[in-house]
Motif scaffolding. Structure first.
Motif, short mmCIF file in Angstrom:
data_model
loop_
_atom_site.label_atom_id
_atom_site.label_comp_id
_atom_site.label_asym_id
_atom_site.label_seq_id
_atom_site.Cartn_x
_atom_site.Cartn_y
_atom_site.Cartn_z
N ALA A 33 17.44 -18.59 18.31
CA ALA A 33 17.79 -19.34 19.23
C ALA A 33 18.89 -18.76 20.06
O ALA A 33 19.45 -17.87 19.81
CB ALA A 33 18.13 -20.70 18.60
N ASN A 34 19.02 -19.28 21.39
CA ASN A 34 20.11 -18.65 22.33
C ASN A 34 20.70 -20.38 22.81
O ASN A 34 20.34 -21.22 22.36
CB ASN A 34 19.50 -18.25 23.47
CG ASN A 34 18.63 -19.00 24.13
OD1 ASN A 34 18.74 -20.07 24.61
ND2 ASN A 34 17.28 -18.54 24.56
N THR A 35 22.20 -19.81 23.33
CA THR A 35 23.04 -21.20 23.59
C THR A 35 22.16 -21.98 24.64
O THR A 35 22.55 -23.10 24.62
CB THR A 35 24.27 -20.38 24.14
OG1 THR A 35 23.96 -19.65 25.28
CG2 THR A 35 25.00 -19.74 23.05
N ARG A 89 30.09 -20.74 17.48
CA ARG A 89 29.88 -19.19 17.23
C ARG A 89 29.69 -18.28 18.36
O ARG A 89 30.02 -17.21 18.25
CB ARG A 89 28.98 -18.96 15.83
CG ARG A 89 29.78 -19.37 14.73
CD ARG A 89 28.83 -19.00 13.38
NE ARG A 89 27.24 -18.92 13.70
CZ ARG A 89 26.67 -19.74 13.33
NH1 ARG A 89 26.93 -20.70 12.51
NH2 ARG A 89 25.43 -19.50 13.38
N ASN A 90 28.78 -18.94 19.24
CA ASN A 90 28.21 -18.07 20.25
C ASN A 90 28.76 -18.62 21.61
O ASN A 90 27.99 -18.21 22.67
CB ASN A 90 26.77 -18.26 20.21
CG ASN A 90 26.17 -17.61 19.00
OD1 ASN A 90 26.14 -16.50 18.94
ND2 ASN A 90 25.85 -18.43 18.20
N LYS A 91 29.93 -18.95 21.59
CA LYS A 91 30.34 -19.87 22.94
C LYS A 91 30.78 -18.64 24.18
O LYS A 91 30.68 -19.04 25.12
CB LYS A 91 31.63 -20.67 22.72
CG LYS A 91 32.93 -19.80 22.44
CD LYS A 91 33.99 -21.00 22.48
CE LYS A 91 35.44 -20.27 22.09
NZ LYS A 91 36.28 -21.07 21.90
N ALA A 92 30.76 -17.31 23.69
CA ALA A 92 30.93 -16.41 24.80
C ALA A 92 29.70 -16.29 25.65
O ALA A 92 29.69 -15.62 26.73
CB ALA A 92 31.27 -14.95 23.99
N HIS A 93 28.46 -16.63 25.04
CA HIS A 93 27.14 -16.68 25.84
C HIS A 93 26.91 -17.88 26.56
O HIS A 93 25.81 -17.95 27.35
CB HIS A 93 26.27 -16.29 24.81
CG HIS A 93 26.24 -15.00 24.09
ND1 HIS A 93 26.14 -13.81 24.64
CD2 HIS A 93 26.61 -14.71 22.71
CE1 HIS A 93 26.53 -12.91 23.90
NE2 HIS A 93 26.62 -13.54 22.79
N MET A 94 27.75 -18.96 26.43
CA MET A 94 27.39 -20.02 27.13
C MET A 94 27.91 -20.13 28.44
O MET A 94 28.88 -19.57 28.87
CB MET A 94 28.14 -21.39 26.47
CG MET A 94 27.63 -21.58 25.07
SD MET A 94 28.41 -23.01 24.18
CE MET A 94 27.99 -24.40 25.12
N THR A 95 27.21 -20.72 29.55
CA THR A 95 27.56 -20.89 30.86
C THR A 95 28.31 -22.10 30.80
O THR A 95 28.10 -23.18 30.19
CB THR A 95 26.46 -21.14 31.61
OG1 THR A 95 25.65 -22.34 31.26
CG2 THR A 95 25.45 -19.90 31.59
N PRO A 96 29.06 -22.31 32.16
CA PRO A 96 29.88 -23.56 32.14
C PRO A 96 28.97 -24.93 32.04
O PRO A 96 29.38 -25.82 31.59
CB PRO A 96 30.24 -23.44 33.78
CG PRO A 96 30.69 -22.03 33.72
CD PRO A 96 29.53 -21.40 33.15
N LYS A 97 27.82 -24.62 32.82
CA LYS A 97 26.89 -25.76 32.85
C LYS A 97 26.39 -26.35 31.19
O LYS A 97 26.46 -27.36 30.89
CB LYS A 97 25.49 -25.52 33.42
CG LYS A 97 24.49 -26.50 33.52
CD LYS A 97 23.04 -26.05 33.92
CE LYS A 97 22.06 -27.13 33.93
NZ LYS A 97 20.91 -26.69 33.71
N HIS A 98 26.33 -25.25 30.42
CA HIS A 98 25.93 -25.64 29.01
C HIS A 98 27.11 -26.12 28.39
O HIS A 98 26.92 -27.08 27.55
CB HIS A 98 25.28 -24.19 28.33
CG HIS A 98 24.29 -23.64 28.80
ND1 HIS A 98 23.90 -22.34 28.83
CD2 HIS A 98 23.22 -24.38 29.73
CE1 HIS A 98 22.71 -22.06 29.48
NE2 HIS A 98 22.17 -23.42 30.17
N VAL A 99 28.29 -25.69 28.76
CA VAL A 99 29.36 -26.36 27.98
C VAL A 99 29.65 -27.84 28.45
O VAL A 99 29.70 -28.50 27.68
CB VAL A 99 30.79 -25.69 28.33
CG1 VAL A 99 32.03 -26.04 27.80
CG2 VAL A 99 30.78 -23.98 27.72
N ALA A 100 29.35 -28.19 29.60
CA ALA A 100 29.48 -29.31 30.22
C ALA A 100 28.53 -30.37 29.75
O ALA A 100 28.73 -31.62 29.06
CB ALA A 100 29.47 -29.39 31.95
#
Length: 122
Positions: A33-35, A89-100
């Motif tokens: 999977a990906n973020t 674990r993979n938060k470096a690959h998350m965009t602001p949209k995905h975090v929100a």
């Protein structure tokens, strides 16, 4: 099973959603999977909780009348915790949209109150 009647979608078997969340949260699926995919899955769990909220609210009185009843949590909630761990674990690959969208779903809709997850995603 999903049926379309009078322009309304009627979900008669919500177990399908539970199965899909469990499959995505499996170790094998998370390996590939990906973020983006996982954050959208967490968002979908939040939307499902929003959809189920009126249903769950109508059954709360029945559950409250049972003395030793377990909390009325959605079955996919444990899978969400596993997905959140993957995202941290993979938060470096998350965009602001995905975090929100992840924060909205996990803390706003699913009422996850574990500060660890919020601090790690912030």
């Amino acid at each position: 099973i999903i049926c379309l009647t009078h322009n309304f979608i009627c979900l008669t078997d919500r177990g399908v959603f539970d199965f899909l969340a469990e499959e995505l949260a499996s170790d094998e699926s998370l390996e590939h999977a990906n973020t983006r995919l996982v954050s959208q899955a967490v968002w979908a769990c939040g939307k499902m909780a929003e959809f189920e909220d009126p249903i769950m609210s109508s059954t709360e009185s029945l559950v409250a009348s049972q003395e030793d009843a377990a909390p009325n949590e959605p079955p996919y909630l444990n899978n969400v915790y596993k997905m959140l761990t993957f995202l941290i674990r993979n938060k470096a690959h998350m965009t602001p949209k995905h975090v929100a969208e992840t924060i909205w779903a996990a803390f706003g809709r699913l009422s996850i109150s574990d500060q660890y997850y919020l601090e790690e995603l912030s």
